[in-house]
Design a protein around this motif. Sequence first.
Motif, short mmCIF file in Angstrom:
data_model
loop_
_atom_site.label_atom_id
_atom_site.label_comp_id
_atom_site.label_asym_id
_atom_site.label_seq_id
_atom_site.Cartn_x
_atom_site.Cartn_y
_atom_site.Cartn_z
N ARG A 45 0.85 -1.18 0.00
CA ARG A 45 0.00 0.00 0.00
C ARG A 45 0.88 1.24 0.00
N LYS A 46 0.61 2.15 -0.91
CA LYS A 46 1.38 3.39 -0.98
C LYS A 46 0.74 4.45 -0.09
N GLN A 59 -2.61 -1.59 8.32
CA GLN A 59 -3.11 -2.95 8.35
C GLN A 59 -1.98 -3.95 8.64
N GLN A 60 -2.39 -5.09 9.16
CA GLN A 60 -1.46 -6.18 9.43
C GLN A 60 -0.79 -6.69 8.16
N ASN A 61 0.45 -7.14 8.29
CA ASN A 61 1.19 -7.80 7.21
C ASN A 61 1.11 -7.04 5.89
N THR A 62 1.22 -5.74 5.98
CA THR A 62 1.17 -4.90 4.78
C THR A 62 2.50 -4.18 4.63
N LEU A 63 2.93 -4.10 3.40
CA LEU A 63 4.13 -3.35 3.05
C LEU A 63 3.69 -1.94 2.69
N PHE A 64 4.16 -0.95 3.44
CA PHE A 64 3.82 0.44 3.19
C PHE A 64 4.98 1.10 2.44
N ILE A 65 4.65 1.73 1.32
CA ILE A 65 5.65 2.31 0.44
C ILE A 65 5.33 3.78 0.23
#
Length: 186
Positions: A45-46, A59-65
């Motif tokens: 998620r950006k 959110q859990q287990n989310t890659l934030f970019i």
Amino acid sequence: GNENTTNDLRGRLFELIVIVRFIKSSVVSTSPDTAALPASVDNGRKFESQKLPDPESMQQNTLFIPKNSNFPAIDLILKDGKDVWAVQVHVSEHPDVLPTFRSMCEEAGWFAAFDNINLVYLSPSDEVKNLLGTCIPTPPVRRSKRLKVDGKPIYVSAATIKEFVCLQNIQWTAPATVDDTEPMDT
């Protein structure tokens, strides 16, 4: 070409490869020696802000970019329960981002929201990892406590692609050097 331009381009490419691999493989697990990142990533998620995301919205287990390629201090964030990992991807010498990152964590309320905050410098090789110098505490300890705020440390570590299952088969070589003192044959 200009060495700084070359390293900037290599850094952006390496960062993109890491992000795509983390999302596509959905397995980020590392070797036991590395600061243990979450075992999986469900999605990416950006975010647009120049600030760290609000912990309540993550959110859990989310890659934030970050959408901004010049986001301060870090290149991506992983959240797992009450733990968070901020990753600085680099391909050459890199300044210490901990003071900036610590200030950002304070402003975003991360010290109150998370049990563990981790800052990981991710390098393509041991040679590049060794260029970090004083960014990583000595003696070499996997999880060192630095700059405690309200009794909570930020854990700082360094890792290479060989320590991540989803990155191990990346073919990454040192940049080629061109001796510009010798004329080229044409």
